[in-house]
Motif scaffolding. Structure first.
Motif, PDB file in Angstrom:
ATOM      1  N   LEU A   6     -23.951 -26.060  23.614  1.00  0.00           N
ATOM      2  CA  LEU A   6     -25.405 -26.245  23.503  1.00  0.00           C
ATOM      3  C   LEU A   6     -25.737 -27.118  22.296  1.00  0.00           C
ATOM      4  CD1 LEU A   6     -26.482 -22.605  24.370  1.00  0.00           C
ATOM      5  CD2 LEU A   6     -27.408 -24.636  25.522  1.00  0.00           C
ATOM      6  N   ALA A   7     -25.100 -26.844  21.171  1.00  0.00           N
ATOM      7  CA  ALA A   7     -25.383 -27.625  19.962  1.00  0.00           C
ATOM      8  C   ALA A   7     -24.998 -29.088  20.162  1.00  0.00           C
ATOM      9  CB  ALA A   7     -24.624 -27.019  18.770  1.00  0.00           C
ATOM     10  N   HIS A   8     -23.856 -29.311  20.818  1.00  0.00           N
ATOM     11  CA  HIS A   8     -23.409 -30.676  21.104  1.00  0.00           C
ATOM     12  C   HIS A   8     -24.459 -31.430  21.926  1.00  0.00           C
ATOM     13  CE1 HIS A   8     -20.113 -33.666  21.961  1.00  0.00           C
ATOM     14  NE2 HIS A   8     -20.856 -33.892  23.036  1.00  0.00           N
ATOM     15  N   LYS A   9     -25.080 -30.736  22.857  1.00  0.00           N
ATOM     16  CA  LYS A   9     -26.110 -31.352  23.689  1.00  0.00           C
ATOM     17  C   LYS A   9     -27.450 -31.437  22.964  1.00  0.00           C
ATOM     18  CE  LYS A   9     -25.417 -32.188  27.619  1.00  0.00           C
ATOM     19  NZ  LYS A   9     -24.739 -33.357  28.287  1.00  0.00           N
ATOM     20  N   GLY A  10     -27.536 -30.858  21.767  1.00  0.00           N
ATOM     21  CA  GLY A  10     -28.814 -30.855  21.049  1.00  0.00           C
ATOM     22  C   GLY A  10     -29.843 -29.935  21.681  1.00  0.00           C
ATOM     23  N   LEU A  11     -29.370 -28.856  22.293  1.00  0.00           N
ATOM     24  CA  LEU A  11     -30.271 -27.925  22.990  1.00  0.00           C
ATOM     25  C   LEU A  11     -30.352 -26.601  22.249  1.00  0.00           C
ATOM     26  CD1 LEU A  11     -28.953 -28.517  26.630  1.00  0.00           C
ATOM     27  CD2 LEU A  11     -31.149 -29.322  25.695  1.00  0.00           C
ATOM     28  N   ASP A  12     -31.567 -26.137  22.036  1.00  0.00           N
ATOM     29  CA  ASP A  12     -31.770 -24.816  21.444  1.00  0.00           C
ATOM     30  C   ASP A  12     -31.603 -23.748  22.512  1.00  0.00           C
ATOM     31  OD1 ASP A  12     -32.383 -25.641  18.847  1.00  0.00           O
ATOM     32  OD2 ASP A  12     -34.458 -26.078  19.425  1.00  0.00           O
ATOM     33  N   ALA A  13     -31.185 -22.580  22.072  1.00  0.00           N
ATOM     34  CA  ALA A  13     -31.168 -21.424  22.971  1.00  0.00           C
ATOM     35  C   ALA A  13     -31.309 -20.181  22.103  1.00  0.00           C
ATOM     36  CB  ALA A  13     -29.878 -21.365  23.785  1.00  0.00           C
ATOM     37  N   GLU A  14     -32.298 -19.375  22.422  1.00  0.00           N
ATOM     38  CA  GLU A  14     -32.493 -18.148  21.666  1.00  0.00           C
ATOM     39  C   GLU A  14     -31.277 -17.239  21.839  1.00  0.00           C
ATOM     40  OE1 GLU A  14     -35.533 -14.361  21.627  1.00  0.00           O
ATOM     41  OE2 GLU A  14     -36.112 -16.162  22.761  1.00  0.00           O
ATOM     42  N   ALA A  15     -30.806 -16.660  20.750  1.00  0.00           N
ATOM     43  CA  ALA A  15     -29.654 -15.761  20.812  1.00  0.00           C
ATOM     44  C   ALA A  15     -30.100 -14.390  21.297  1.00  0.00           C
ATOM     45  CB  ALA A  15     -29.018 -15.639  19.425  1.00  0.00           C
ATOM     46  N   VAL A  16     -29.480 -13.909  22.359  1.00  0.00           N
ATOM     47  CA  VAL A  16     -29.741 -12.555  22.841  1.00  0.00           C
ATOM     48  C   VAL A  16     -28.491 -11.732  22.549  1.00  0.00           C
ATOM     49  CG1 VAL A  16     -30.371 -11.127  24.804  1.00  0.00           C
ATOM     50  CG2 VAL A  16     -31.151 -13.514  24.698  1.00  0.00           C
ATOM     51  N   PRO A  17     -28.577 -10.820  21.573  1.00  0.00           N
ATOM     52  CA  PRO A  17     -27.381 -10.041  21.230  1.00  0.00           C
ATOM     53  C   PRO A  17     -26.990  -9.115  22.388  1.00  0.00           C
ATOM     54  CG  PRO A  17     -29.116  -9.841  19.554  1.00  0.00           C
ATOM     55  CD  PRO A  17     -29.738 -10.470  20.755  1.00  0.00           C
ATOM     56  N   TRP A  18     -25.720  -9.059  22.654  1.00  0.00           N
ATOM     57  CA  TRP A  18     -25.199  -8.234  23.746  1.00  0.00           C
ATOM     58  C   TRP A  18     -23.961  -7.520  23.228  1.00  0.00           C
ATOM     59  CZ3 TRP A  18     -20.581  -7.812  26.423  1.00  0.00           C
ATOM     60  CH2 TRP A  18     -20.611  -7.138  27.650  1.00  0.00           C
ATOM     61  N   ARG A  19     -23.850  -6.245  23.621  1.00  0.00           N
ATOM     62  CA  ARG A  19     -22.702  -5.465  23.140  1.00  0.00           C
ATOM     63  C   ARG A  19     -21.901  -4.944  24.313  1.00  0.00           C
ATOM     64  NH1 ARG A  19     -26.972  -4.432  19.461  1.00  0.00           N
ATOM     65  NH2 ARG A  19     -26.413  -5.123  17.356  1.00  0.00           N
ATOM     66  N   PHE A  20     -20.626  -4.683  24.056  1.00  0.00           N
ATOM     67  CA  PHE A  20     -19.758  -4.117  25.095  1.00  0.00           C
ATOM     68  C   PHE A  20     -20.460  -2.927  25.750  1.00  0.00           C
ATOM     69  CE2 PHE A  20     -16.115  -5.740  22.351  1.00  0.00           C
ATOM     70  CZ  PHE A  20     -15.712  -6.717  23.251  1.00  0.00           C
ATOM     71  N   THR A  21     -20.265  -2.751  27.019  1.00  0.00           N
ATOM     72  CA  THR A  21     -20.797  -1.672  27.879  1.00  0.00           C
ATOM     73  C   THR A  21     -22.201  -1.975  28.418  1.00  0.00           C
ATOM     74  OG1 THR A  21     -21.920  -0.211  26.281  1.00  0.00           O
ATOM     75  CG2 THR A  21     -19.517   0.063  26.524  1.00  0.00           C
ATOM     76  N   GLU A  22     -22.845  -3.029  27.899  1.00  0.00           N
ATOM     77  CA  GLU A  22     -24.216  -3.287  28.382  1.00  0.00           C
ATOM     78  C   GLU A  22     -24.194  -4.158  29.640  1.00  0.00           C
ATOM     79  OE1 GLU A  22     -26.562  -2.922  24.122  1.00  0.00           O
ATOM     80  OE2 GLU A  22     -26.118  -4.941  24.861  1.00  0.00           O
ATOM     81  N   THR A  23     -23.342  -3.800  30.560  1.00  0.00           N
ATOM     82  CA  THR A  23     -23.161  -4.640  31.752  1.00  0.00           C
ATOM     83  C   THR A  23     -24.434  -4.710  32.596  1.00  0.00           C
ATOM     84  OG1 THR A  23     -22.178  -2.711  32.788  1.00  0.00           O
ATOM     85  CG2 THR A  23     -20.672  -4.362  31.952  1.00  0.00           C
ATOM     86  N   GLU A  24     -25.191  -3.621  32.628  1.00  0.00           N
ATOM     87  CA  GLU A  24     -26.388  -3.634  33.497  1.00  0.00           C
ATOM     88  C   GLU A  24     -27.403  -4.675  33.050  1.00  0.00           C
ATOM     89  OE1 GLU A  24     -27.543  -1.488  29.996  1.00  0.00           O
ATOM     90  OE2 GLU A  24     -25.720  -1.356  31.228  1.00  0.00           O
ATOM     91  N   ARG A  25     -27.347  -5.045  31.771  1.00  0.00           N
ATOM     92  CA  ARG A  25     -28.294  -6.055  31.285  1.00  0.00           C
ATOM     93  C   ARG A  25     -27.959  -7.451  31.816  1.00  0.00           C
ATOM     94  NH1 ARG A  25     -28.327  -6.338  25.188  1.00  0.00           N
ATOM     95  NH2 ARG A  25     -29.960  -7.883  25.596  1.00  0.00           N
ATOM     96  N   LEU A  26     -26.767  -7.609  32.411  1.00  0.00           N
ATOM     97  CA  LEU A  26     -26.372  -8.919  32.946  1.00  0.00           C
ATOM     98  C   LEU A  26     -26.448  -8.964  34.468  1.00  0.00           C
ATOM     99  CD1 LEU A  26     -23.202  -9.511  30.721  1.00  0.00           C
ATOM    100  CD2 LEU A  26     -25.556 -10.246  30.270  1.00  0.00           C
ATOM    101  N   ALA A  27     -26.924  -7.859  35.059  1.00  0.00           N
ATOM    102  CA  ALA A  27     -26.953  -7.785  36.528  1.00  0.00           C
ATOM    103  C   ALA A  27     -27.765  -8.932  37.124  1.00  0.00           C
ATOM    104  CB  ALA A  27     -27.513  -6.436  36.969  1.00  0.00           C
ATOM    105  N   PHE A  28     -28.813  -9.349  36.431  1.00  0.00           N
ATOM    106  CA  PHE A  28     -29.655 -10.444  36.951  1.00  0.00           C
ATOM    107  C   PHE A  28     -28.835 -11.709  37.205  1.00  0.00           C
ATOM    108  CE2 PHE A  28     -29.465 -11.406  32.477  1.00  0.00           C
ATOM    109  CZ  PHE A  28     -29.495 -12.788  32.430  1.00  0.00           C
ATOM    110  N   ALA A  29     -27.709 -11.849  36.478  1.00  0.00           N
ATOM    111  CA  ALA A  29     -26.871 -13.046  36.628  1.00  0.00           C
ATOM    112  C   ALA A  29     -25.679 -12.790  37.565  1.00  0.00           C
ATOM    113  CB  ALA A  29     -26.371 -13.510  35.270  1.00  0.00           C
ATOM    114  N   ASN A  30     -25.681 -11.634  38.204  1.00  0.00           N
ATOM    115  CA  ASN A  30     -24.546 -11.260  39.063  1.00  0.00           C
ATOM    116  C   ASN A  30     -23.221 -11.378  38.317  1.00  0.00           C
ATOM    117  OD1 ASN A  30     -25.909 -10.692  41.529  1.00  0.00           O
ATOM    118  ND2 ASN A  30     -26.307 -12.900  41.685  1.00  0.00           N
ATOM    119  N   HIS A  31     -23.207 -10.913  37.079  1.00  0.00           N
ATOM    120  CA  HIS A  31     -22.007 -11.047  36.278  1.00  0.00           C
ATOM    121  C   HIS A  31     -21.956  -9.860  35.326  1.00  0.00           C
ATOM    122  CE1 HIS A  31     -18.733 -13.815  35.484  1.00  0.00           C
ATOM    123  NE2 HIS A  31     -18.864 -13.642  34.194  1.00  0.00           N
ATOM    124  N   ASP A  32     -20.800  -9.610  34.747  1.00  0.00           N
ATOM    125  CA  ASP A  32     -20.698  -8.448  33.863  1.00  0.00           C
ATOM    126  C   ASP A  32     -20.151  -8.804  32.485  1.00  0.00           C
ATOM    127  OD1 ASP A  32     -18.126  -9.015  34.588  1.00  0.00           O
ATOM    128  OD2 ASP A  32     -17.600  -6.975  35.199  1.00  0.00           O
TER     129      ASP A  32
END
Lengths: 229, 229
Positions: free
Chosen positions: A28-54
């Motif tokens: 992202l930095a190489h492309k000069g693109l900002d992205a807000e950091a969303v902290p994620w911790r092990f076991t929080e798989t349900e928070r990634l369900a929207f992306a169909n990924h764990d």
């Protein structure tokens, strides 16, 4: 809609330590693109369900969710072709470099640093981390890293192709960095974030390269909490 | 003035077995350039004095002599820019792949096949070969390769990054081959030229890729005397 990057963190939400999240963050930095950091911790798989990924990294870019560091990097070059290219004409060859990192560097590296990770985690993630990793290794975390100082020369020998390439050119990308650099650097940044072990000898060209990558983008990676070795 | 490539051969001048000469020969074929084969045998260093070098490959192109496989490949792309590119935009990354081959694949491979080479050499080269290699390894050629079947799984594991890359794309160059393919293929062609040892399992994607490269340029590499394993 804001751009967001889900990144693995420790108890300290500023301590980003996933090699694969670092690939995405540097891309992202190489492309000069900002992205807000969303902290994620092990076991929080349900928070990634929207992306169909764990697993992280997951990039959310407007209406699009992209999981997996390689997919994120190729998505960025495809979606933002007018910004500096991550791959240039080298995507096929860089796939090999990323695979070498995944299959040669990381399996050796985890056996040097895995016991340093647990104390940095949020208490809620510690049991998961220890249990899952000890099942994977068939040994306690402490047994896995026992005698690690004696295994450093072997680890450093594994880096021979990296070392000779970086004797011939300042970055894996050549005169300037590209995704090959970020793919390999992510692993050193992972180690730096969690472990005081001095992975690289003071006179190692790989160490000089790591310093150059730490300096990129106003010291983006250097600002991450970590050990200076 | 004719173009010539000095290539290492055995007693049979058609048996080309140097991994580095194969890089150069495949690079020439990729560019669509002919070069007369000049057979060269170990100990004939004085024959290369004109190029200020003591090892093959050496390319003679008109008034220009170029030694070293990497130098030859970059010379060809620079000198013949209108012919198919060997590197595309990937020279920096391909340097890593060549280094990985030199420093990871070849040191393991020589310990599997070195004892097969001597019987194929011209009698005049055999003493040099045995003496120099036994000094390098601190062991007889037969001791170096002893138990090699048991070491095959370890060798195959070294190829993991190659394997996973070739699961994602048919060539290291992507949809079509480039110098990355020739850099790695040279080593398999070396082994094929001298050793009956079956390096690759029948279901290994690396083997399928090797077959594809053997088919290139009307089977140029397949025509070389060798073992079909």
């Amino acid at each position: 809609m804001a751009r967001e990057l889900y990144e693995l963190v420790g108890a300290d939400p500023e301590r980003r330590f996933s090699p694969y999240c670092w690939r995405a963050r540097m891309a992202l930095a190489h492309k000069g693109l900002d992205a807000e950091a969303v902290p994620w911790r092990f076991t929080e798989t349900e928070r990634l369900a929207f992306a169909n990924h764990d697993k992280v990294p997951v990039l959310v870019d407007g209406d699009t969710a992209v999981a997996d560091s390689w997919e994120i990097a190729t998505y960025l070059d495809r979606t933002y072709p007018d910004r500096p290219s991550l791959f240039g004409g080298a995507e096929a060859a860089i796939r090999f470099i990323a695979a070498w990192t995944d299959q040669t560097v990381n399996p050796a590296l985890v056996r040097l640093i895995v016991s340093d990770i647990e104390p940095l985690l949020d208490p809620g993630a510690r049991t998961y981390f220890r249990t899952s990793r000890e099942a994977r290794f068939g040994a306690t975390l402490e047994q896995v890293t026992a005698g690690r100082e004696e295994r450093l020369p072997e680890f450093r020998r594994l880096l021979a192709p990296l070392r000779s390439t970086l004797r011939a050119q300042p970055f894996l990308g050549g005169a300037t960095p590209d995704y090959a650099d970020y793919a390999v650097f992510g692993s050193f940044q992972w180690a730096r974030a969690v472990s005081p072990l001095p992975l690289l000898a003071a006179d190692d060209p790989v160490r000089d390269w790591r310093e150059r990558v730490l300096d990129l983008f106003d010291g983006l990676a250097r600002k991450n909490p970590g050990f200076e070795s």
